[in-house]
Design a protein around this motif. Structure first.
Motif, PDB file in Angstrom:
ATOM      1  N   GLU A  27       0.835  -1.202   0.000  1.00 42.30           N
ATOM      2  CA  GLU A  27       0.000   0.000   0.000  1.00 42.30           C
ATOM      3  C   GLU A  27       0.869   1.251   0.000  1.00 42.30           C
ATOM      4  OE1 GLU A  27      -2.883   2.500  -0.524  1.00 42.30           O
ATOM      5  OE2 GLU A  27      -3.123   0.316  -0.656  1.00 42.30           O
ATOM      6  N   ALA A  30       2.042   1.658  -3.454  1.00 44.87           N
ATOM      7  CA  ALA A  30       0.988   2.230  -4.286  1.00 44.87           C
ATOM      8  C   ALA A  30       0.858   3.738  -4.051  1.00 44.87           C
ATOM      9  CB  ALA A  30      -0.335   1.527  -4.003  1.00 44.87           C
ATOM     10  N   GLU A  34       0.685   6.808  -6.694  1.00 43.73           N
ATOM     11  CA  GLU A  34      -0.382   7.813  -6.695  1.00 43.73           C
ATOM     12  C   GLU A  34       0.221   9.208  -6.722  1.00 43.73           C
ATOM     13  OE1 GLU A  34      -3.523   7.326  -6.993  1.00 43.73           O
ATOM     14  OE2 GLU A  34      -4.160   5.465  -5.989  1.00 43.73           O
ATOM     15  N   ARG A  54      -3.075  -2.646  -7.454  1.00 42.11           N
ATOM     16  CA  ARG A  54      -4.502  -2.649  -7.095  1.00 42.11           C
ATOM     17  C   ARG A  54      -5.121  -4.013  -7.417  1.00 42.11           C
ATOM     18  NH1 ARG A  54      -3.879   0.762  -3.470  1.00 42.11           N
ATOM     19  NH2 ARG A  54      -3.860   3.000  -4.004  1.00 42.11           N
ATOM     20  N   ASP A  55      -4.761  -4.584  -8.534  1.00 44.39           N
ATOM     21  CA  ASP A  55      -5.252  -5.904  -8.900  1.00 44.39           C
ATOM     22  C   ASP A  55      -4.773  -6.943  -7.901  1.00 44.39           C
ATOM     23  OD1 ASP A  55      -6.661  -7.693 -10.436  1.00 44.39           O
ATOM     24  OD2 ASP A  55      -5.142  -7.895 -11.982  1.00 44.39           O
ATOM     25  N   SER A  57      -4.113  -6.531  -4.827  1.00 42.22           N
ATOM     26  CA  SER A  57      -4.793  -6.360  -3.543  1.00 42.22           C
ATOM     27  C   SER A  57      -6.283  -6.673  -3.627  1.00 42.22           C
ATOM     28  CB  SER A  57      -4.601  -4.931  -3.029  1.00 42.22           C
ATOM     29  OG  SER A  57      -5.275  -4.004  -3.873  1.00 42.22           O
ATOM     30  N   ASP A  59      -8.541  -5.020  -5.667  1.00 38.95           N
ATOM     31  CA  ASP A  59      -9.347  -3.881  -6.095  1.00 38.95           C
ATOM     32  C   ASP A  59      -9.420  -3.892  -7.626  1.00 38.95           C
ATOM     33  OD1 ASP A  59     -10.648  -1.506  -6.537  1.00 38.95           O
ATOM     34  OD2 ASP A  59      -9.344  -0.290  -5.255  1.00 38.95           O
ATOM     35  N   ALA A  62     -10.389  -0.538  -9.679  1.00 37.70           N
ATOM     36  CA  ALA A  62      -9.308   0.438  -9.823  1.00 37.70           C
ATOM     37  C   ALA A  62      -8.266  -0.070 -10.816  1.00 37.70           C
ATOM     38  CB  ALA A  62      -8.664   0.726  -8.470  1.00 37.70           C
ATOM     39  N   ALA A  63      -7.981  -1.361 -10.773  1.00 36.75           N
ATOM     40  CA  ALA A  63      -6.995  -1.934 -11.692  1.00 36.75           C
ATOM     41  C   ALA A  63      -7.445  -1.766 -13.138  1.00 36.75           C
ATOM     42  CB  ALA A  63      -6.782  -3.413 -11.373  1.00 36.75           C
TER      43      ALA A  63
END
Length: 272
Positions: A27, A30, A34, A54-55, A57, A59, A62-63
């Protein structure tokens, strides 16, 4: 330190994100990306890495948003193809790492076979020095030091040459100069035993195939292979990956992936 001086330093942010993988701070990694996209919304490599994280994790929404942007970019399809392969090869939750040295460390820590430690593609000697620091034995490096023997991607024949100049290396490193097909046969006459660990930085299909053809009977259960250009490039399925997969079929090997880096393009493999 660089980010303290210049908080929008994109190179430092991307490098920091990669270093955070080792502690599973995905995170935080990530968040670095960002920040890059806040300063540079069109930085597609960061878009890919963020979509991948994101994928990873879970999510997916978002991915997909990040990956959709990549589809219009040059080489975007090869990035997504690489990530999909990594997910499928590691049952959707791959072990990820960042910098090159992390992949070498993972590989050497897993290398339990007594045998040869080798590197193919030495150039300036950066990775062979790292390997020699951790291997606690002699390390053998193979290179022409005259660059690529044929064109690859956008690089012409002769790219990556040191003009014949050999790098400074540790006392336990032995350099074997010449084309692999010329340097390997006399080496194999002189040195017995299986391959414990091999760093494959050949780039080219032809060169990678050459080393596997010569070393097929030295690659045994427990041999560790680290590939340096296994993923992401637009031709990755035609380069080191293809040479390895063909050798698996030809010599009847089975194998498992231990880890991947979409940052350094590495794959760490154990022969089973």
């Amino acid at each position: 330190e660089a980010l303290t001086i210049k908080p929008d330093h994109i190179g430092a942010l991307i490098s920091l994100h990669a270093c955070l993988y080792g502690d599973e701070n995905l995170e935080e990694a990530a968040e670095c990306l960002e920040t890059v996209l806040k300063f540079a919304p069109d930085h597609l490599l960061s878009c890919f890495y963020l979509g991948m994280l994101r994928d990873h994790s879970g999510d997916t929404r978002a991915a997909v948003e990040h990956f959709e942007r990549l589809k219009k970019a040059q080489d975007g399809d090869s990035f997504i193809d690489s990530w999909n392969y990594v997910k499928s090869a590691m049952n959707l939750k791959p072990h990820l790492f960042g910098p090159t040295i992390d992949g070498l460390t993972i590989g050497l820590d897993a290398a339990r076979v007594d045998g040869l430690v080798m590197e193919f593609g030495v150039r300036f000697g950066t990775t062979i020095r790292q390997i020699s620091d951790k291997a606690d034995q002699d390390v053998h490096g193979f290179d022409t030091f005259q660059g690529l023997p044929e064109a690859w991607l956008e690089e012409p024949e002769g790219a990556y040459s040191t003009l014949g100049e050999l790098p400074e290396v540790s006392e336990n490193v032995h350099l074997h100069v010449g084309l692999f097909e010329d340097s390997l046969p006399p080496f194999l006459i002189k040195f017995d035993g299986p391959v414990r660990f091999m760093n494959v930085d050949c780039d080219l299909y032809s060169s990678t195939k050459m080393i596997f053809d010569h070393l097929s009977d030295r690659i045994v259960s427990g041999t560790i292979l680290v590939f340096d250009e296994y993923l992401l490039n637009s031709t990755w399925r035609e380069d080191e990956y293809k040479a390895f997969q063909e050798s698996v079929e030809k010599f009847g090997w089975t194998y498992e992936y231990l880890a991947f880096s979409l940052f350094s393009k590495q794959a760490v493999v154990r022969i089973r």
